[in-house]
Write a protein that holds these residues in place. Sequence first.
Motif, PDB file in Angstrom:
ATOM      1  N   VAL A  99       0.835  -1.200   0.000  1.00 11.26           N
ATOM      2  CA  VAL A  99       0.000   0.000   0.000  1.00 11.26           C
ATOM      3  C   VAL A  99       0.876   1.259   0.000  1.00 11.26           C
ATOM      4  O   VAL A  99       0.628   2.217  -0.755  1.00 11.26           O
ATOM      5  CB  VAL A  99      -0.946   0.001   1.219  1.00 11.26           C
ATOM      6  CG1 VAL A  99      -1.671   1.348   1.340  1.00 11.26           C
ATOM      7  CG2 VAL A  99      -1.953  -1.128   1.119  1.00 11.26           C
ATOM      8  N   SER A 100       1.905   1.265   0.834  1.00  5.96           N
ATOM      9  CA  SER A 100       2.792   2.426   0.901  1.00  5.96           C
ATOM     10  C   SER A 100       3.560   2.618  -0.403  1.00  5.96           C
ATOM     11  O   SER A 100       3.687   3.744  -0.906  1.00  5.96           O
ATOM     12  CB  SER A 100       3.772   2.261   2.069  1.00  5.96           C
ATOM     13  OG  SER A 100       3.100   2.214   3.300  1.00  5.96           O
ATOM     14  N   VAL A 101       4.087   1.536  -0.953  1.00  8.23           N
ATOM     15  CA  VAL A 101       4.838   1.632  -2.209  1.00  8.23           C
ATOM     16  C   VAL A 101       3.960   2.185  -3.320  1.00  8.23           C
ATOM     17  O   VAL A 101       4.347   3.102  -4.057  1.00  8.23           O
ATOM     18  CB  VAL A 101       5.412   0.254  -2.608  1.00  8.23           C
ATOM     19  CG1 VAL A 101       5.962   0.298  -4.029  1.00  8.23           C
ATOM     20  CG2 VAL A 101       6.504  -0.171  -1.639  1.00  8.23           C
ATOM     21  N   LEU A 102       2.767   1.643  -3.447  1.00 12.94           N
ATOM     22  CA  LEU A 102       1.874   2.088  -4.519  1.00 12.94           C
ATOM     23  C   LEU A 102       1.422   3.532  -4.321  1.00 12.94           C
ATOM     24  O   LEU A 102       1.285   4.288  -5.292  1.00 12.94           O
ATOM     25  CB  LEU A 102       0.658   1.162  -4.609  1.00 12.94           C
ATOM     26  CG  LEU A 102       0.924  -0.254  -5.128  1.00 12.94           C
ATOM     27  CD1 LEU A 102      -0.366  -1.061  -5.191  1.00 12.94           C
ATOM     28  CD2 LEU A 102       1.585  -0.207  -6.506  1.00 12.94           C
ATOM     29  N   SER A 103       1.193   3.934  -3.070  1.00 12.18           N
ATOM     30  CA  SER A 103       0.754   5.312  -2.830  1.00 12.18           C
ATOM     31  C   SER A 103       1.834   6.311  -3.234  1.00 12.18           C
ATOM     32  O   SER A 103       1.541   7.340  -3.851  1.00 12.18           O
ATOM     33  CB  SER A 103       0.365   5.501  -1.364  1.00 12.18           C
ATOM     34  OG  SER A 103       1.492   5.349  -0.512  1.00 12.18           O
ATOM     35  N   MET A 104       3.081   6.011  -2.893  1.00 14.34           N
ATOM     36  CA  MET A 104       4.177   6.894  -3.300  1.00 14.34           C
ATOM     37  C   MET A 104       4.385   6.871  -4.802  1.00 14.34           C
ATOM     38  O   MET A 104       4.564   7.925  -5.442  1.00 14.34           O
ATOM     39  CB  MET A 104       5.469   6.487  -2.582  1.00 14.34           C
ATOM     40  CG  MET A 104       5.526   6.837  -1.121  1.00 14.34           C
ATOM     41  SD  MET A 104       7.139   6.474  -0.390  1.00 14.34           S
ATOM     42  CE  MET A 104       7.099   4.677  -0.379  1.00 14.34           C
ATOM     43  N   ALA A 105       4.395   5.675  -5.379  1.00 14.92           N
ATOM     44  CA  ALA A 105       4.652   5.548  -6.815  1.00 14.92           C
ATOM     45  C   ALA A 105       3.569   6.237  -7.633  1.00 14.92           C
ATOM     46  O   ALA A 105       3.869   7.006  -8.566  1.00 14.92           O
ATOM     47  CB  ALA A 105       4.751   4.074  -7.189  1.00 14.92           C
ATOM     48  N   VAL A 106       2.310   5.993  -7.290  1.00 15.91           N
ATOM     49  CA  VAL A 106       1.207   6.585  -8.047  1.00 15.91           C
ATOM     50  C   VAL A 106       1.222   8.107  -7.931  1.00 15.91           C
ATOM     51  O   VAL A 106       1.031   8.828  -8.927  1.00 15.91           O
ATOM     52  CB  VAL A 106      -0.141   6.009  -7.559  1.00 15.91           C
ATOM     53  CG1 VAL A 106      -1.307   6.790  -8.158  1.00 15.91           C
ATOM     54  CG2 VAL A 106      -0.252   4.538  -7.928  1.00 15.91           C
ATOM     55  N   SER A 107       1.457   8.617  -6.732  1.00 17.18           N
ATOM     56  CA  SER A 107       1.501  10.076  -6.538  1.00 17.18           C
ATOM     57  C   SER A 107       2.586  10.714  -7.385  1.00 17.18           C
ATOM     58  O   SER A 107       2.345  11.705  -8.096  1.00 17.18           O
ATOM     59  CB  SER A 107       1.725  10.401  -5.060  1.00 17.18           C
ATOM     60  OG  SER A 107       0.670   9.926  -4.257  1.00 17.18           O
ATOM     61  N   SER A 108       3.795  10.166  -7.323  1.00 11.78           N
ATOM     62  CA  SER A 108       4.905  10.753  -8.077  1.00 11.78           C
ATOM     63  C   SER A 108       4.690  10.607  -9.578  1.00 11.78           C
ATOM     64  O   SER A 108       5.021  11.524 -10.348  1.00 11.78           O
ATOM     65  CB  SER A 108       6.226  10.095  -7.661  1.00 11.78           C
ATOM     66  OG  SER A 108       6.184   8.698  -7.857  1.00 11.78           O
TER      67      SER A 108
END
Length: 641
Positions: free
Chosen positions: A161-170
């Motif tokens: 969840v954390s990885v995807l949230s950062m990746a999607v935002s950037s």
Amino acid sequence: MTEVGFVTVDFVVFALVMLASILIGTYYAVSGGKNKTSLEFHLGNRQMKFLPILISLMVSNQSSIMMLGYPVETYLFGGVIWLPVLGYIFVFLACVRIVIPLFHPMKITSVNEYFELRYGAVAVRRFASICGAMVDTMYSALVLYGPAIAMEGVTGVPFWVSVLSMAVSSIIYTSIGGIKAVVWTDVFQFLILYMGIFAVLIKGSMLVGGLDKVWDINLKTGRLQPVSFDIDPTRQYTFWSLMIGSTVKALVIPFRQTSVQRVCCTKSAKEAKFIFYLIGPAFVLTMSLAMAMGMVAYAYYYTLRCDPILSKKIVYNQLIPYMVLDIFRNEPGMAGLFMASLFSASLSTVSSNLSGLSAITLEDFIKPNFKKMSETKAAIISKVTVVLYGLLATGLAFLVAEMKGSLYRVALSIMSVFTAPLLGMFLYSIFFPRATHMGCLIGGIAGMAITLWISMGQSFSTSLRREKPLPFAPIDNCFPVANSTFLNSSITTHGNITTTITTTTFATSVPDILNSTIAPLVQNTGPQGLDRFYAISYYWFDTLALIVILTVAIVVSYIVGRPSLRQVNMKYVLSFSDQFFPCLPEKARIFLTCGVDIAKQRRRKCGVHENGDSQHELAVGLIPESPTSPVSATSETPGFS
């Protein structure tokens, strides 16, 4: 100690920071020229303001690796970790004397264009592009991994969840907003980053009893002991490795795409120089604050008498987030703010890398094969490549999760495989006037091979000597009395160094903790045979690779035949002595430039008669007339102010 975790307010604060980053990117996607050209998307039409570029360049190189790894290294090995920070001042001063006068007048988008201009050969450019792409992609994966694994360990939020949230935002704000969105989002994330750091330092030191108490605890436990001057290259933390080895390792930063891209975003070389004069001290300040967090963390757990690493409550990279949740348990929202600052550090780095990767792909691989491509299509392709590289970095982040050990050390070891060849190739091409493209290419490959060999050897060797950490904080308050070990701590003084020695009276479950936690760190078996070579400190990787690259490149250049000075375009060469030792006698300066008087060669190029130079020499010029030459004779000559 009771268990701690995120509450609703923390999640709200965290979500608002992530949303703000996306909104900034959306704003720059619909404002201005709407990023319809590759020039605006990658360089902001070369009209970016001074202050945001300064902040963006600083935070894009200070990721979650700094926020997580640097304090842990300080926690384990003490204040000697601060010495590499001083090298950043030299690194960015070197940038002022090398990168800006050379690259800013070229008006290039990809830093690797330099190699084709320098040699007229595409092979070196492609190899450098691949190295740069590998560096930025793997680094993005590492900084996605760091805060995600910390978040999972201390809050229970799943890693993915954390990885995807950062990746999607950037991916979102970089792909739609371009370099403008990246830079201005970096400014916002810079504010969040510093708010988080100062909140931890202030609250943590207050709980310990003040800054004086933090200093005293670290001093008496040997964490502020003088650095060793041992010349053994297998020792991880010595004056030589921390000052020289780490400085050489950091010297690649100005040559990375993210740095040169920001240099070329500025309106003038004067502004770019001013940025790099200021960024060195700014780096020292931020890294010093990160080290201070490690010192506060140790003093805090020493006071509580419950070391979370030794008691196996957490792993190394979760230290600072775990402490944050602990000290702010009665201030809802503050833990969320710090985790937001941690994620902001990652977002700034990932977005900068994605923007740089997009520029490298477009300029080095796509445009050379599709020369009639319109600017609109180039901008669309740039946005698509941002998404693709973001997905690739996300996938690699899940692979990085399988690695063990300190995030700081893992990053330094892996990155050297690709950063060392880049550094060596740039320095060889810039400071050796009669360099050849074959020498540069083969030297770069040799440097990569030697670094990869050592890195792999260190990964698989079982007899390497591990650096012994300083004493952990006590753990006698970590467990119920009925099911714990009673530990007696005493203070022992050796000269000017005071250390804490903890002895066991009786134990039930704690010896297992001691054995499993300390054993991997304090293994002191001497390396045997080839392992002695693998035992070299990771701080020396880049220095060793640089020596190999320059040696191989020079030898190969002699074998294939060096070009005459008339065949060398001096616009793409700098004099090492003129840039760093202009006060030396003329003969000494010429010697340091491989016997070539670059200033004299430039005067000849401009048609200035000196010492009876023949009209034939001046008419012929210094560049062979070739219809295929990629170099323009009217290009602006780099300045040397």
